[in-house]
Design a protein around this motif. Structure first.
Motif, PDB file in Angstrom:
ATOM      1  N   GLU A 253      -7.566   0.687   1.654  1.00 46.60           N
ATOM      2  CA  GLU A 253      -7.897   2.095   1.423  1.00 46.60           C
ATOM      3  C   GLU A 253      -6.876   3.042   2.061  1.00 46.60           C
ATOM      4  O   GLU A 253      -7.055   4.263   1.990  1.00 46.60           O
ATOM      5  N   ARG A 254      -5.828   2.519   2.661  1.00 44.55           N
ATOM      6  CA  ARG A 254      -4.825   3.366   3.328  1.00 44.55           C
ATOM      7  C   ARG A 254      -3.714   3.721   2.333  1.00 44.55           C
ATOM      8  O   ARG A 254      -3.260   2.869   1.562  1.00 44.55           O
ATOM      9  N   TYR A 255      -3.282   4.993   2.404  1.00 45.01           N
ATOM     10  CA  TYR A 255      -2.120   5.395   1.610  1.00 45.01           C
ATOM     11  C   TYR A 255      -0.871   4.742   2.187  1.00 45.01           C
ATOM     12  O   TYR A 255      -0.869   4.255   3.321  1.00 45.01           O
ATOM     13  N   LEU A 256       0.210   4.765   1.393  1.00 46.41           N
ATOM     14  CA  LEU A 256       1.439   4.095   1.811  1.00 46.41           C
ATOM     15  C   LEU A 256       1.971   4.680   3.117  1.00 46.41           C
ATOM     16  O   LEU A 256       2.397   3.944   4.016  1.00 46.41           O
ATOM     17  N   TRP A 257       1.953   6.007   3.250  1.00 44.64           N
ATOM     18  CA  TRP A 257       2.478   6.622   4.477  1.00 44.64           C
ATOM     19  C   TRP A 257       1.592   6.334   5.678  1.00 44.64           C
ATOM     20  O   TRP A 257       2.062   6.356   6.808  1.00 44.64           O
TER      21      TRP A 257
END
Length: 389
Positions: free
Chosen positions: A248-252
């Motif tokens: 669920e984490r964005y790439l950044w």
């Protein structure tokens, strides 16, 4: 782009879109069937069901896109070969590398799509699924109240429903409320629905009656109502925090996790593996395109040669993808595994481009061709058919 390039570019992207939609639809249906209990046991609407299950589609597209591109390129090259267009273009001076241009442009489009999905869209969808699912399962009205069971929400509050109907309607509701020591309320209603607002959660009852037994009075007070709101805000947990997993984490967020991130402290290796998977996701379309064209892009004169090349491209792509999955698993414990995966991808891209530029034609071994021809001849004689080359 010339007219030939535009023709091949459009054909490839159209085939890619068709294959992508078809494969994603089939896999999405199998995944969606697992969440059918949202509409049955938990009484959610079909819009909620479609909304939650539809959010997984970007994650499916992320995995399927490179495979769909490979199938699209194979289909386009096979179509060009069947219509003898590759032979004509080769005779007109088109080198295999020049013919690869429109396929490269199509691959760039797919790679940009995959990069956007990997960096933002897929984790955003998974994040929304987790938050939505948490809201549903945390609410006692959809999680604890089961048809045919007496649910004791408080020491002095018991609720029973007969069944859940479509649209989130609860039928046959009984409430025994003894929270007030001075009185006891018994409520029976034909149906009810859950209404949530800024003031809290309410169970809106319809077509029922309320019996109030007050201390010191012998006879109860009976009230018939057509609509009555029963406050359930105390038992609705909507403001809880949701712990986001790695997917669920964005790439950044994977690039620079917070120092006090409890999940990162527990499984830093999984953060590393997921980060490199996201970065390498746009590279797989280029690797698949280069390998597929390297096997199928050269002119073919026999059916056996074309079939052998198709089988070789499938094995090469399948082997690269399986090796990538294995490296992703090993990357959890070994920092060197992502480097091996990068090396494999760049080697596949470089090897495919070298074969295209050098004009390498992948042909089946002569012994294999002779064995296939002998087998075809025996089968033809067995069924009394003429032997064809």
């Amino acid at each position: 782009m010339g007219s030939i390039d535009r023709y091949i570019f459009r054909t490839t992207l159209a085939s890619f879109a068709l294959v992508l939609v078809s494969l994603t639809g089939v896999i999405w249906i199998t995944q969606a069937l697992r969440g059918i209990d949202l509409m049955t046991s938990q009484g959610q609407t079909i819009l909620t069901f479609l909304g939650i299950t539809g959010l997984v589609i970007p994650a499916l597209i992320l995995i399927i896109s490179p495979i769909a591109l490979m199938i699209a390129i194979s289909h386009t090259l096979n179509k060009l070969a069947t219509d003898s267009e590759i032979i004509v273009m080769n005779a007109a001076g088109f080198s295999p590398f020049r013919l690869f241009y429109p396929f490269f442009y199509a691959t760039c489009v797919v790679a940009l799509l995959v990069a956007f999905i990997a960096a933002y869209l897929a984790p955003d969808g998974m994040r929304r699924i987790k938050q939505w699912d948490a809201e549903i399962t945390a609410d006692v009205l959809t999680n604890i109240l089961q048809p045919g069971r007496f649910a004791q929400l408080d020491q002095n509050l018991t609720i029973r429903i007969r069944e859940r109907q479509p649209g989130g309607i609860l039928a046959g509701i009984f409430i025994d409320d003894r929270r007030d020591p001075k009185e006891r309320n018994s409520i029976v209603a034909e149906r009810g629905t859950v209404v949530k607002s800024g003031d809290g959660s309410f169970l809106v009852l319809e077509d029922g009656n309320l019996q109030r037994f007050e201390t010191g009075k012998r006879d109860p007070a009976l009230v018939t109502f057509s609509r009555h709101a029963f406050d359930m805000s105390k038992f609705s947990n909507q403001g809880h925090d949701v712990t986001l997993g790695i997917r669920e984490r964005y790439l950044w967020e994977l690039f620079s996790p917070a120092e006090n991130d409890s999940v990162y402290k527990q499984v830093p290796g999984q953060f590393r593996s997921e980060l490199h998977d996201r970065i390498m996701a746009p590279l797989y379309p280029f690797a698949f395109a280069a390998l597929t064209f390297a096997f199928l892009g050269a002119p073919r004169t026999t059916r056996q040669s074309r079939n052998f090349s198709i089988g070789g491209s499938i094995l090469a792509v399948f082997g690269l993808r399986m090796a990538g999955f294995a490296c992703s698993v090993m990357a959890v414990k070994s920092p060197l595994a992502p480097l091996i995966q990068y090396a494999m991808l760049f080697a596949a891209i470089g090897g495919g481009l070298w074969m295209i530029i050098a004009g390498v034609v992948v042909e089946p071994p002569p012994a294999l061709l002779e064995a296939i021809n002998r087998s075809n001849a025996r089968i033809a004689r067995l069924f009394g058919r003429p032997v064809t080359a």
